[in-house]
Each structure stands twice: as structure tokens, then as C-alpha cells.
Motif scaffolding. Structure first.
Motif, PDB file in Angstrom:
ATOM      1  N   HIS A  64       0.786  -1.230   0.000  1.00 38.70           N
ATOM      2  CA  HIS A  64       0.000   0.000   0.000  1.00 38.70           C
ATOM      3  C   HIS A  64       0.819   1.282   0.000  1.00 38.70           C
ATOM      4  N   ARG A  65       2.125   1.173   0.101  1.00 35.14           N
ATOM      5  CA  ARG A  65       2.978   2.355   0.022  1.00 35.14           C
ATOM      6  C   ARG A  65       3.648   2.406  -1.340  1.00 35.14           C
ATOM      7  N   ALA A  66       3.516   3.531  -2.033  1.00 36.30           N
ATOM      8  CA  ALA A  66       4.148   3.694  -3.338  1.00 36.30           C
ATOM      9  C   ALA A  66       5.668   3.712  -3.166  1.00 36.30           C
ATOM     10  N   ARG A  67       6.349   2.903  -3.964  1.00 31.03           N
ATOM     11  CA  ARG A  67       7.812   2.856  -3.865  1.00 31.03           C
ATOM     12  C   ARG A  67       8.383   2.013  -4.991  1.00 31.03           C
ATOM     13  N   PRO A  68       9.634   2.295  -5.395  1.00 32.02           N
ATOM     14  CA  PRO A  68      10.320   1.384  -6.314  1.00 32.02           C
ATOM     15  C   PRO A  68      10.884   0.201  -5.542  1.00 32.02           C
ATOM     16  N   VAL A  69      11.109  -0.896  -6.228  1.00 31.11           N
ATOM     17  CA  VAL A  69      11.683  -2.088  -5.595  1.00 31.11           C
ATOM     18  C   VAL A  69      12.875  -2.558  -6.425  1.00 31.11           C
ATOM     19  N   GLY A  70      14.069  -2.386  -5.888  1.00 40.33           N
ATOM     20  CA  GLY A  70      15.262  -2.871  -6.565  1.00 40.33           C
ATOM     21  C   GLY A  70      15.779  -1.944  -7.645  1.00 40.33           C
ATOM     22  N   ARG A  71      14.920  -1.565  -8.571  1.00 38.16           N
ATOM     23  CA  ARG A  71      15.256  -0.594  -9.604  1.00 38.16           C
ATOM     24  C   ARG A  71      14.046   0.312  -9.823  1.00 38.16           C
ATOM     25  N   SER A  72      14.304   1.483 -10.366  1.00 38.90           N
ATOM     26  CA  SER A  72      13.251   2.504 -10.440  1.00 38.90           C
ATOM     27  C   SER A  72      12.109   2.116 -11.366  1.00 38.90           C
ATOM     28  N   GLN A  73      12.332   1.128 -12.227  1.00 39.59           N
ATOM     29  CA  GLN A  73      11.293   0.724 -13.177  1.00 39.59           C
ATOM     30  C   GLN A  73      10.410  -0.402 -12.655  1.00 39.59           C
TER      31      GLN A  73
END
Length: 411
Positions: A215-224
């Protein structure tokens, strides 16, 4: 190509006993304004469209309105099912909707659903992958050795025809991690943490991965590789997650990078969580003119009694605000207080005695606002009853309390 990425609408959700339909309808109308301003080439919804597998009529009507309005703007709409959705229900009438550029993938298939859309640079392939269980993948490929979610995803994608020389976007709803670390979650996520972690590197063949589930907007590992997060706060803990709104994703030619930005949409009702002593909270709300808010309070120096609760509840109601939760962190005051005389106990209100008993039995966690209201209701009903030790009362009191609890949103 310009895309709008959103997820976890949870249409039909209630929080702390209050329906969020009005807030969700407001947000959708604000999102439609964003569509009119940004003129995206497609809208992606990455799962948990509904809050439950069997949504109510109001939630179904709201999704129908959303789909119709996007379709009227001639914007392709790409939707997948999340773990809260019934995939079969969500993709009902899917073949008809395709004729209006509405593509819904509700149930994972052996061959992943692919939608190709053109732009001035050529084409972009969108792969629609609903929430995927290892058992589903094992059944597709007759494998008995697939146990983890990551093994299942690797195996599943290995059977798909993905041309890495083209621009590819994956829409998925899973628990994606980086370097063994999970994303921070909000209080309304009950089925995310620890369930089915998949490393972000599994999706290296995709230029952009539109995620839902966290539920929290965020990148994971890489911005894409991105979570869009919920459109609005669905729990007081989620007030810590920063601004919320759809992600605007701009995809240029292959290999030239992808731009991502959040377009903030202010909610109909601001949600806030305040903590302090009774005096500090009193001063804060005496001098604060905030209106139409959803409020949670934590009092650090005293137990929350009925008088204090009533005071703050009335103060907020006069401003059109709702007190969602009022609890105490005064550990020395929590639980049933020992050593009191019979006279001291008799002076306590019945609902406060209920609350003390509940707190002691619940590891020093006091009742929520809804639970305390139910205790007040039960106490009032009991005070009107005269039951002797030889009496056998019927279930009418219990039925009334249960009915009242349902009105508060209890299960």
C-alpha cells in the motif's frame, strides 16, 4: 507512451466502521480530471480492484462508472485481479469489454494475457498477470517440485514468449522484494507480509513493472519496478506513507530510460494520527481549525475514559470530522487496576469496566473506538435490565448488541 499506473482501489472498503464509497467516488472523479489533463495512452490497474471477493452493489456500481468514464475518453484500460478479488467475477463480460479497449485478466492462464498498443515509436507489449499462486503454476506445467512463489514465477515466465528486443510492460500483483528486504506495509494490509516473496530481478525482461499489493508507493530494486500504492489512506498507519496518487509513467524508445512521477490527488477527507498528553491533544484541537477529517488519537499520560472520549468525539463532530480511534499508551493505567475497593469499582461506569477487562485479556491493547461504543451500548442495555440470580434471560440483549456491532461495521 504515457501511462497512468494505479492499484489497490479496494472499492467497497470500510475503515473503522465507516464506508469509504463516498471517498472512493470522489477520488475516481479527481482521477478522471487527471486523465483529461495528462491524456494518457493507457491506464493500468494492478489488482485489488475490490476490497473483497464478493463486493457489494455500491462497489460494483462504482467500478462500472469508472470503466465507463475511461472508455468514454477512448483510453485503453488494463486491469488485473489481486488477492482480494474474485478473478472470475472481475473478468465477467471480458470479451465484450475488449471491443471497447477494456482488458481484464482475472484468472491466470497458462499463456499470459498480452495486449499490444501502438505509439509513435512503434508498439508496447503489456503482459497482464493476475495474482499467481505456486499451485496454479504447478498445475499448468505438471510440476510437483514448485513450492515457493519465486520458483513459480520464474518457471511461469520461462514458458512465455517475451521478446526482450521490444518494449515490454508487466502488470502484476505480488509481494516483490529486493535483496531479501520486504516493503514497508500499512496497517490495512493483512495478507502481504511474509507471503510469497519474489525478488525483483525475476522481472529483468520487462522495461517497466506495474505492481500492486503493497500500500505504500515505492520502487523495488530498480526505479522501473514500482508499487503505485493505495489511492487514499485505508488505515491510520498509512498516514506515514507520504503523498498518494497515480504514477505517470513515460516510456520512450527502447533503452532510453523511463520517467516516473507521482501525481498527487488530495483525498476528500484528510486522515491524521496525533499523539500526545491529554493537555497537548486538548490544546492542539482547540487551536486547530481542521475540518472534515478522519482522526486517530493516542493519549500518552492517561487512560481513555468515557468523559475524555466524549469530549474529543464531540469536538471533532462539530467540525464534520470522525474520530476513528482513541487509545492510550499509558501502560501504568492499562489493564484492570488492582487493589481497588468495592466502592471504587462500583463508581466505575460499566463500559469502562468492560474496557478494562478487554484490555487485560488483550495484552494491554485497549478496545478500538467501535469496540468501546459497543461496550457502551451493551452497558446501557444491561443497566435497563433487572436480572436476578435465578432468572434465565433470553437472547434478546445479545441479539441487540450483535445488531449494533454490525451497524458499527463489525463482523
Amino acid at each position: 507512451m504515457r501511462l497512468l499506473h494505479l492499484s489497490d482501489l479496494h472499492l467497497g472498503k470500510s475503515i473503522y466502521g465507516y464506508s469509504m464509497i463516498e471517498d472512493q467516488r470522489y477520488w475516481i472523479n479527481e482521477f478522471l480530471k487527471v486523465c483529461d489533463e495528462q491524456k494518457p495512452d493507457a491506464v493500468m490497474v494492478a489488482g485489488d480492484v475490490y476490497d473483497r471477493a464478493t463486493p457489494g452493489a455500491a462497489a460494483i456500481t462504482l467500478l462500472d462508472y469508472f470503466i465507463e468514464e475511461i472508455s468514454n475518453r477512448q483510453i485503453p484500460l488494463l486491469i488485473i485481479a489481486g488477492n482480494h478479488d474474485s478473478g472470475e467475477r472481475l473478468e465477467y463480460a471480458g470479451e465484450i469489454l475488449k471491443k471497447h479497449d477494456v482488458y481484464i485478466a482475472g484468472v491466470p492462464q497458462r499463456k499470459i494475457t498480452r495486449v499490444t498498443l501502438p505509439d509513435e515509436e512503434g508498439e508496447v507489449n503489456f503482459y497482464l498477470l493476475p495474482y499467481l499462486y505456486p499451485e496454479r503454476v504447478a498445475s499448468f506445467f505438471d510440476r510437483n517440485d514448485i513450492k515457493s512463489y519465486e520458483e513459480a514465477m520464474i518457471n511461469y515466465l520461462s514458458h512465455q514468449d517475451i521478446d526482450t528486443g521490444e518494449r515490454n510492460v508487466l502488470i502484476a500483483h505480488q509481494n516483490i522484494i529486493a535483496d531479501g528486504v520486504e516493503a514497508e506495509r500499512g496497517g490495512s494490509e493483512t495478507m502481504s507480509g511474509g507471503i510469497g516473496p519474489i525478488d525483483y530481478s525475476v522481472f529483468d525482461d520487462f522495461d517497466y513493472v506495474a505492481l500492486g499489493h503493497i500500500h505504500r508507493a515505492r520502487p523495488v530494486g530498480r526505479s522501473q519496478v514500482r508499487y503505485a500504492g493505495t489511492p487514499i489512506c485505508y488505515h491510520l498507519d498509512e498516514t506515514k506513507q507520504g503523498k498518494k496518487g497515480p504514477l505517470l509513467v513515460e516510456i520512450g524508445p527502447k533503452g532510453e530510460g523511463i520517467k516516473v512521477e507521482t501525481i498527487e490527488i488530495k483525498p476528500l477527507h484528510r486522515m491524521r494520527y496525533e499523539k500526545g498528553t491529554k493537555e497537548e491533544l486538548h490544546a492542539m484541537f482547540e487551536n486547530d481549525n481542521g475540518r472534515d477529517e478522519y482522526v486517530g488519537l493516542v493519549m500518552t499520560d492517561e487512560r481513555v475514559d468515557s468523559v475524555t472520549y466524549a469530549y474529543f468525539n464531540d469536538l471533532l463532530q462539530k467540525r464534520g470530522s470522525k474520530l476513528l480511534e482513541f487509545r492510550s499508551e499509558a501502560k501504568s493505567q492499562s489493564g484492570v487496576r488492582e487493589g481497588r475497593s468495592r466502592e471504587e469499582i462500583q463508581r466505575e461506569s460499566l463500559q469502562d469496566l468492560f474496557a478494562e477487562l478487554y484490555t487485560k485479556a488483550n495484552n494491554d491493547e485497549p478496545p478500538t473506538t467501535e469496540e468501546y461504543e459497543m461496550m457502551k451500548f451493551a452497558a446501557d442495555k444491561m443497566s435497563r435490565c433487572e436480572v436476578t440470580k435465578d432468572a434465565n434471560p433470553d437472547n434478546s440483549l445479545v441479539d441487540e448488541v450483535i445488531a449494533f456491532a454490525r451497524q458499527l461495521g463489525g463482523e
